[in-house]
Design a protein around this motif. Sequence first.
Motif, mmCIF file in Angstrom:
data_model
loop_
_atom_site.group_PDB
_atom_site.id
_atom_site.type_symbol
_atom_site.label_atom_id
_atom_site.label_comp_id
_atom_site.label_asym_id
_atom_site.label_seq_id
_atom_site.Cartn_x
_atom_site.Cartn_y
_atom_site.Cartn_z
ATOM 1 N N THR A 81 6.973 15.864 -22.882
ATOM 2 C CA THR A 81 7.526 15.875 -21.517
ATOM 3 C C THR A 81 6.625 15.123 -20.555
ATOM 4 N N CYS A 82 5.316 15.282 -20.740
ATOM 5 C CA CYS A 82 4.363 14.587 -19.869
ATOM 6 C C CYS A 82 4.501 13.077 -19.999
ATOM 7 N N ILE A 83 4.665 12.579 -21.218
ATOM 8 C CA ILE A 83 4.796 11.131 -21.431
ATOM 9 C C ILE A 83 6.077 10.601 -20.797
ATOM 10 N N ILE A 84 7.190 11.316 -20.998
ATOM 11 C CA ILE A 84 8.469 10.876 -20.412
ATOM 12 C C ILE A 84 8.397 10.902 -18.891
ATOM 13 N N PHE A 85 7.823 11.955 -18.357
ATOM 14 C CA PHE A 85 7.681 12.060 -16.904
ATOM 15 C C PHE A 85 6.797 10.931 -16.372
ATOM 16 N N GLY A 86 5.724 10.620 -17.088
ATOM 17 C CA GLY A 86 4.850 9.537 -16.649
ATOM 18 C C GLY A 86 5.544 8.188 -16.647
ATOM 19 N N LEU A 87 6.345 7.927 -17.674
ATOM 20 C CA LEU A 87 7.093 6.668 -17.714
ATOM 21 C C LEU A 87 8.022 6.529 -16.516
ATOM 22 N N LEU A 88 8.716 7.604 -16.197
ATOM 23 C CA LEU A 88 9.651 7.555 -15.064
ATOM 24 C C LEU A 88 8.917 7.390 -13.742
ATOM 25 N N MET A 89 7.838 8.139 -13.557
ATOM 26 C CA MET A 89 7.117 8.099 -12.294
ATOM 27 C C MET A 89 6.430 6.756 -12.067
ATOM 28 N N VAL A 90 5.943 6.149 -13.146
ATOM 29 C CA VAL A 90 5.286 4.848 -13.000
ATOM 30 C C VAL A 90 6.313 3.738 -12.803
ATOM 31 N N ALA A 91 7.463 3.858 -13.457
ATOM 32 C CA ALA A 91 8.457 2.789 -13.400
ATOM 33 C C ALA A 91 9.102 2.664 -12.024
ATOM 34 N N LEU A 92 9.264 3.781 -11.306
ATOM 35 C CA LEU A 92 9.983 3.725 -10.028
ATOM 36 C C LEU A 92 9.293 2.833 -9.000
ATOM 37 N N PRO A 93 8.029 3.088 -8.621
ATOM 38 C CA PRO A 93 7.402 2.201 -7.628
ATOM 39 C C PRO A 93 6.987 0.850 -8.183
ATOM 40 N N VAL A 94 6.740 0.758 -9.491
ATOM 41 C CA VAL A 94 6.320 -0.514 -10.068
ATOM 42 C C VAL A 94 7.413 -1.557 -9.935
ATOM 43 N N THR A 95 8.671 -1.152 -9.986
ATOM 44 C CA THR A 95 9.772 -2.098 -9.820
ATOM 45 C C THR A 95 9.728 -2.757 -8.445
ATOM 46 N N TYR A 148 0.822 -1.212 0.000
ATOM 47 C CA TYR A 148 0.000 0.000 0.000
ATOM 48 C C TYR A 148 0.856 1.262 0.000
ATOM 49 N N GLU A 149 2.047 1.188 0.579
ATOM 50 C CA GLU A 149 2.907 2.371 0.583
ATOM 51 C C GLU A 149 3.390 2.690 -0.825
ATOM 52 N N GLU A 150 3.818 1.645 -1.559
ATOM 53 C CA GLU A 150 4.280 1.869 -2.929
ATOM 54 C C GLU A 150 3.130 2.305 -3.835
ATOM 55 N N VAL A 151 1.956 1.710 -3.636
ATOM 56 C CA VAL A 151 0.796 2.110 -4.441
ATOM 57 C C VAL A 151 0.410 3.556 -4.128
ATOM 58 N N GLY A 152 0.453 3.916 -2.845
ATOM 59 C CA GLY A 152 0.172 5.311 -2.478
ATOM 60 C C GLY A 152 1.194 6.262 -3.073
ATOM 61 N N LEU A 153 2.454 5.825 -3.100
ATOM 62 C CA LEU A 153 3.492 6.658 -3.717
ATOM 63 C C LEU A 153 3.232 6.829 -5.206
ATOM 64 N N LEU A 154 2.795 5.775 -5.877
ATOM 65 C CA LEU A 154 2.464 5.868 -7.301
ATOM 66 C C LEU A 154 1.313 6.838 -7.541
ATOM 67 N N VAL A 155 0.301 6.784 -6.686
ATOM 68 C CA VAL A 155 -0.841 7.691 -6.830
ATOM 69 C C VAL A 155 -0.409 9.140 -6.612
ATOM 70 N N VAL A 156 0.474 9.362 -5.630
ATOM 71 C CA VAL A 156 0.955 10.729 -5.382
ATOM 72 C C VAL A 156 1.727 11.262 -6.583
ATOM 73 N N PHE A 157 2.617 10.435 -7.139
ATOM 74 C CA PHE A 157 3.382 10.866 -8.314
ATOM 75 C C PHE A 157 2.463 11.232 -9.473
ATOM 76 N N LEU A 158 1.472 10.360 -9.729
ATOM 77 C CA LEU A 158 0.554 10.635 -10.829
ATOM 78 C C LEU A 158 -0.286 11.879 -10.565
ATOM 79 N N THR A 159 -0.705 12.062 -9.327
ATOM 80 C CA THR A 159 -1.525 13.227 -8.995
ATOM 81 C C THR A 159 -0.749 14.521 -9.197
ATOM 82 N N VAL A 160 0.496 14.547 -8.748
ATOM 83 C CA VAL A 160 1.321 15.747 -8.928
ATOM 84 C C VAL A 160 1.554 16.019 -10.411
#
Length: 469
Positions: A384-398, A316-328
């Motif tokens: 830029t939005c697409i590149i940023f999204g790839l990075l933000m999603v990849a970090l907690p998904v790993t 839940y912590e990693e999922v919450g972190l993913l949601v925060v990244f996407l929200t920002v």
Amino acid sequence: MVYGQFYHRDRLYLEMININVGGLKQKIEQKALLKFPKTRLGKILACSSKEDTLELCDDYDVHADEYYFDRNPSFFHYVLNFYLTGKLHVMEGICVFSFHQEIEYWGIGEICIHHCCRFKYHERKQNAVEREFDTQSDDLSLSSDDANTIPQQIEKFKHMWYGQQREKLWLILENPKYSFPARAFTIFSLTIVLFSIVAMCVHSLPEFQGQPEDPGFQIVEFTCIVWFSIEYIARLMVSPCLCKFLRNPLNIIDFLSFLPFYITLVVECLDEVSLELVNIGRVVQVLRLMRIFRVLKLARHSIGLRSLGATFRHSYEEVGLLVVFLTVGIAIFSALIYSSEKDEKESLLHSIPVGWWWATISMTTVGYGDTYPVTIQGKLIGSTCIIFGLLMVALPVTVIFNRFSKYYRREQANDVVIHNQELRKLVSGLPCVNIRDIYVMKMRCTLALNNAPCEKNTSQHIDNAHCSQ
């Protein structure tokens, strides 16, 4: 002279104080303790009465001027070294939690750990926390029949009515690898679940809408519900622990799979009795939509689904972190795309809420194509939005993927252990034959047969010698 004056005078004139930690006696200079006045030994120097001193130590000998602490003496060497050098070191092989408790008792914070040991200390502490979390999580999976709990649950049947029969039926219902009937039951139950899901999907086709419900679908629905109800009641009746059964997530899913059917019957009966109920049809539609919970019943028979549920449950912590990244990211890029596209008539991005939708499908690399930027600066923002999204999603998904792999391997190991336990139980009633013992006995018999003629010939020669004499 009162005690306080005598005590205070001795403290002023002595340069060394005597410390006894669990039988380990040490003498420490007062000037070394005065460097750290906020620690426990530093506060002792500021005490003016025996009562204040006993609040900081376990005992105090007035005549010997010795302070006694009922603590582990092996850890006090690190504390003593800290007072003498001002550096707190952590040796390999000690428990980090015990070390943390000891330095906390002496009033020394983790911030005082020297930089040469700080990284390893926090790394070992984090690894210990993760191991403790894995041990205490029950529940590494959604399954309640963990390899370690099955023998304990089987023991409970010995003190229950018809314990032997209930134990066999419980193993058939809960452990597909127990026997051939258990496998057959699992396959049949899985077939019913899949058949029910297919029927629910087919019933949603336009050809079956706006018409009275087909009798065939009613028969299929009724048959599936009867089977789900019987299966749930059977598991409930033979369960060794009722509370654990009701708290098990898989059993909750089984209960939710047939609960909407009975609620729908009650609601339809109320609709026939009372005509004052409004929107009763919508309630029935919502309840029928809840039949989708039957898909989750597949988790009982799938290691992958159980591992996936455990992963989300403990990530839940990693999922919450993913949601925060996407929200920002959505908040930032929706405002940027709105500011660059608001004056273009061809563009549909004329408000920030529409920009939220565009940023969401862009950061997750879905890209429906219903809204898109038309200006150059808008396309740059989109890239830029697409590149940023790839990075933000990849970090907690790993991290989530690594945890899923760990839980999947654990589930596979649990299934192997459970299967081996059942094999051991079945083999325990069979006669045990040791091939090595049989080989040894055969060799001994062969040697005995070979030595017998030799002994016979030897005895004959001896008899002949006596006769000749």
